[in-house]
Enzyme design. Sequence first.
Site, PDB file in Angstrom:
ATOM      1  N   ALA A 260      37.875  46.838  39.542  1.00 51.44           N
ATOM      2  CA  ALA A 260      38.213  48.077  38.841  1.00 51.44           C
ATOM      3  C   ALA A 260      37.312  49.244  39.253  1.00 51.44           C
ATOM      4  O   ALA A 260      37.756  50.397  39.268  1.00 51.44           O
ATOM      5  CB  ALA A 260      38.172  47.869  37.335  1.00 51.44           C
ATOM      6  N   THR A 261      36.069  48.972  39.609  1.00 47.67           N
ATOM      7  CA  THR A 261      35.193  50.069  40.044  1.00 47.67           C
ATOM      8  C   THR A 261      35.796  50.758  41.262  1.00 47.67           C
ATOM      9  O   THR A 261      35.914  51.994  41.310  1.00 47.67           O
ATOM     10  CB  THR A 261      33.777  49.544  40.389  1.00 47.67           C
ATOM     11  OG1 THR A 261      33.196  48.988  39.202  1.00 47.67           O
ATOM     12  CG2 THR A 261      32.883  50.638  40.939  1.00 47.67           C
TER      13      THR A 261
ATOM     14  N   ASN B  41      35.479  49.055  26.807  1.00 45.52           N
ATOM     15  CA  ASN B  41      34.733  47.829  27.084  1.00 45.52           C
ATOM     16  C   ASN B  41      33.568  47.590  26.127  1.00 45.52           C
ATOM     17  O   ASN B  41      33.029  46.494  26.075  1.00 45.52           O
ATOM     18  CB  ASN B  41      34.226  47.838  28.529  1.00 45.52           C
ATOM     19  CG  ASN B  41      33.506  49.101  28.884  1.00 45.52           C
ATOM     20  OD1 ASN B  41      34.076  50.201  28.839  1.00 45.52           O
ATOM     21  ND2 ASN B  41      32.241  48.986  29.218  1.00 45.52           N
TER      22      ASN B  41
ATOM     23  N   GLN C  63      40.087  46.245  30.694  1.00 44.05           N
ATOM     24  CA  GLN C  63      39.887  45.422  29.491  1.00 44.05           C
ATOM     25  C   GLN C  63      41.194  45.045  28.801  1.00 44.05           C
ATOM     26  O   GLN C  63      41.181  44.298  27.828  1.00 44.05           O
ATOM     27  CB  GLN C  63      38.983  46.154  28.483  1.00 44.05           C
ATOM     28  CG  GLN C  63      37.536  46.264  28.912  1.00 44.05           C
ATOM     29  CD  GLN C  63      36.775  44.936  28.883  1.00 44.05           C
ATOM     30  OE1 GLN C  63      37.200  43.967  28.262  1.00 44.05           O
ATOM     31  NE2 GLN C  63      35.640  44.895  29.563  1.00 44.05           N
TER      32      GLN C  63
ATOM     33  N   SER D  68      41.139  44.459  37.038  1.00 43.00           N
ATOM     34  CA  SER D  68      40.086  43.638  37.626  1.00 43.00           C
ATOM     35  C   SER D  68      40.266  42.188  37.201  1.00 43.00           C
ATOM     36  O   SER D  68      40.401  41.899  36.012  1.00 43.00           O
ATOM     37  CB  SER D  68      38.733  44.153  37.129  1.00 43.00           C
ATOM     38  OG  SER D  68      37.701  43.325  37.608  1.00 43.00           O
ATOM     39  N   ALA D  69      40.271  41.266  38.169  1.00 40.30           N
ATOM     40  CA  ALA D  69      40.563  39.856  37.869  1.00 40.30           C
ATOM     41  C   ALA D  69      39.511  39.191  36.982  1.00 40.30           C
ATOM     42  O   ALA D  69      39.842  38.347  36.150  1.00 40.30           O
ATOM     43  CB  ALA D  69      40.703  39.073  39.176  1.00 40.30           C
ATOM     44  N   HIS D  70      38.240  39.562  37.163  1.00 29.81           N
ATOM     45  CA  HIS D  70      37.203  38.789  36.463  1.00 29.81           C
ATOM     46  C   HIS D  70      37.112  39.095  34.964  1.00 29.81           C
ATOM     47  O   HIS D  70      36.327  38.481  34.242  1.00 29.81           O
ATOM     48  CB  HIS D  70      35.840  38.932  37.145  1.00 29.81           C
ATOM     49  CG  HIS D  70      35.120  40.224  36.921  1.00 29.81           C
ATOM     50  ND1 HIS D  70      34.150  40.372  35.954  1.00 29.81           N
ATOM     51  CD2 HIS D  70      35.216  41.421  37.547  1.00 29.81           C
ATOM     52  CE1 HIS D  70      33.672  41.612  36.024  1.00 29.81           C
ATOM     53  NE2 HIS D  70      34.302  42.267  36.967  1.00 29.81           N
TER      54      HIS D  70
ATOM     55  N   THR E 205      39.869  43.161  55.753  1.00 27.33           N
ATOM     56  CA  THR E 205      40.596  41.890  55.707  1.00 27.33           C
ATOM     57  C   THR E 205      40.787  41.449  54.262  1.00 27.33           C
ATOM     58  O   THR E 205      39.827  41.455  53.481  1.00 27.33           O
ATOM     59  CB  THR E 205      39.823  40.821  56.495  1.00 27.33           C
ATOM     60  OG1 THR E 205      39.646  41.302  57.824  1.00 27.33           O
ATOM     61  CG2 THR E 205      40.564  39.487  56.515  1.00 27.33           C
TER      62      THR E 205
ATOM     63  N   CYS F  40      26.332  47.063  32.618  1.00 24.27           N
ATOM     64  CA  CYS F  40      25.841  47.759  33.800  1.00 24.27           C
ATOM     65  C   CYS F  40      24.559  48.529  33.511  1.00 24.27           C
ATOM     66  O   CYS F  40      23.784  48.806  34.399  1.00 24.27           O
ATOM     67  CB  CYS F  40      26.891  48.738  34.305  1.00 24.27           C
ATOM     68  SG  CYS F  40      28.542  48.069  34.233  1.00 24.27           S
TER      69      CYS F  40
HETATM   70  C1  LIG Z   1      34.515  45.728  33.974  1.00 24.33           C
HETATM   71  C2  LIG Z   1      35.097  47.078  33.899  1.00 24.33           C
HETATM   72  C3  LIG Z   1      35.166  47.904  35.028  1.00 24.33           C
HETATM   73  C4  LIG Z   1      34.575  47.496  36.353  1.00 24.33           C
HETATM   74  O1  LIG Z   1      35.305  46.449  36.945  1.00 24.33           O
HETATM   75  P1  LIG Z   1      34.733  45.674  38.198  1.00 24.33           P
HETATM   76  O2  LIG Z   1      35.899  44.862  38.663  1.00 24.33           O
HETATM   77  O3  LIG Z   1      33.601  44.844  37.699  1.00 24.33           O
HETATM   78  O4  LIG Z   1      34.319  46.680  39.208  1.00 24.33           O
HETATM   79  C5  LIG Z   1      35.747  49.137  34.894  1.00 24.33           C
HETATM   80  N1  LIG Z   1      36.246  49.553  33.726  1.00 24.33           N
HETATM   81  C6  LIG Z   1      36.202  48.797  32.622  1.00 24.33           C
HETATM   82  C7  LIG Z   1      36.781  49.307  31.345  1.00 24.33           C
HETATM   83  C8  LIG Z   1      35.621  47.538  32.661  1.00 24.33           C
HETATM   84  O5  LIG Z   1      35.566  46.798  31.564  1.00 24.33           O
END
Ligand SMILES: *Cc1c(COP(=O)(O)O)cnc(C)c1O
Length: 389
Positions: free
Chosen positions: A77-78, A157, A185, A205-207, A245, A331
């Site tokens: 997401a960043t 978040n 989120q 973002s997958a994680h 890649t 962060c």
């Molecule tokens: C975790 C998060 C991000 C950043 O995502 P990453 O995949 O870790 O770079 C951005 N925005 C929100 C709201 C998040 O919770």
Amino acid sequence: MASNKKIYLDYAATTPIAEEAIALMLKYLGINGIFANSASLQHDFGEQAYEAIEQARSEIANLLNAKANQLIFTSGATESNNLAIKGIAFSQQKRGKHIVTSATEHKSVLDTCNYLETVGFKVSYVRPNAEGMIDLAAVLNALTDETILVSLMHVNNETGVMQNIETLAQTLQEREIFFHVDAAQSVGKLPIDLNQTPIDLLSLSAHKFYGPKGIGCLYIRNRKKTLLTPLLHGGGQEYGLRSGTLPTHQIVGMAKAFKIAHERMPTDTAHCHHLQQLLMQQLQQIDGVQFNGDLQNKLPNILNVSFKHVTSDSLMLALKHEIALASGSACNSGAIEASHVLRAMGIEGDRLYGAVRISFGRYTTEAEIIRAGERIVEEVTRLRQLALE
Ligand SMILES: *Cc1c(COP(=O)(O)O)cnc(C)c1O
């Protein structure tokens, strides 16, 4: 029940990967797996990787009610937020140099906007109310003839507070202003229908939904019209918008995790509701407990709470080896800095410096929440007593 097992309550920072996704990812790594470069279409190895990626792309798109060619893969997401915001700013600057966002965004949006201010853009940071809600009228009031982009997160978040992005999307479409949503989120936790809601750009973002770290997507509604300026130049992958890649294992892992999160959405949500109720009941035993963020308008997996006369640092230090908690956003946790989100909500003093984020998910058990609740009550009581001595 004296359990020594550590309790992880920091799901909003990152989630563990679902076992089914791990098992699938392992098939895309070694010599006997589908490890080749998906751009090497001159041989079968590469073609298999390409097909796996395109299948994953379609699966992810389906779950968002989008088309496969509207999604590009990024590192998370960043990066998606950076590409969306800088990409629009640089490509649309002839139309205007004004961006509207909120004061409670993730740092990857705020810092990107701060950077754009240093190169001649103007940014309006809309403030939320005391509960963390952004008033749509305040966003509309901030718009000028120069506005090219509005960027607003779906779910915060730090507090879990949800914004009403649907109504805003309709209005901005009528005004022909690009709308970007940071949905890191909410994806996998709230249904999102990109065919119904006219969002131009959406980051995920997958994680955050039990997939691997280091992979995400940017949804681009109309690639031909939007013409994002890329951040990375090179091999021209992802329609030239994101060279590099593609990480096949990460991509199939993300698709699998998203599918599971989608199927389990009602179950996981009900589970988190139950855990939130339990935890709130326990924490309410403490005098001067304050929940931060609109309780009627938030996801149940994040609880932001302050305890009068106890700083978040002292509480987290006391519980460091037992319970994973967060103060402010992950962060920022290297530097002790009060949350910009709570500050923007007008929260100050004890309540600001005492705020702790407790976030949980699919694998959190009732026993863990009860144990964590008990330990927090004990430590808050002990720390207050110490302060009085
Ligand atoms: C975790 C998060 C991000 C950043 O995502 P990453 O995949 O870790 O770079 C951005 N925005 C929100 C709201 C998040 O919770």
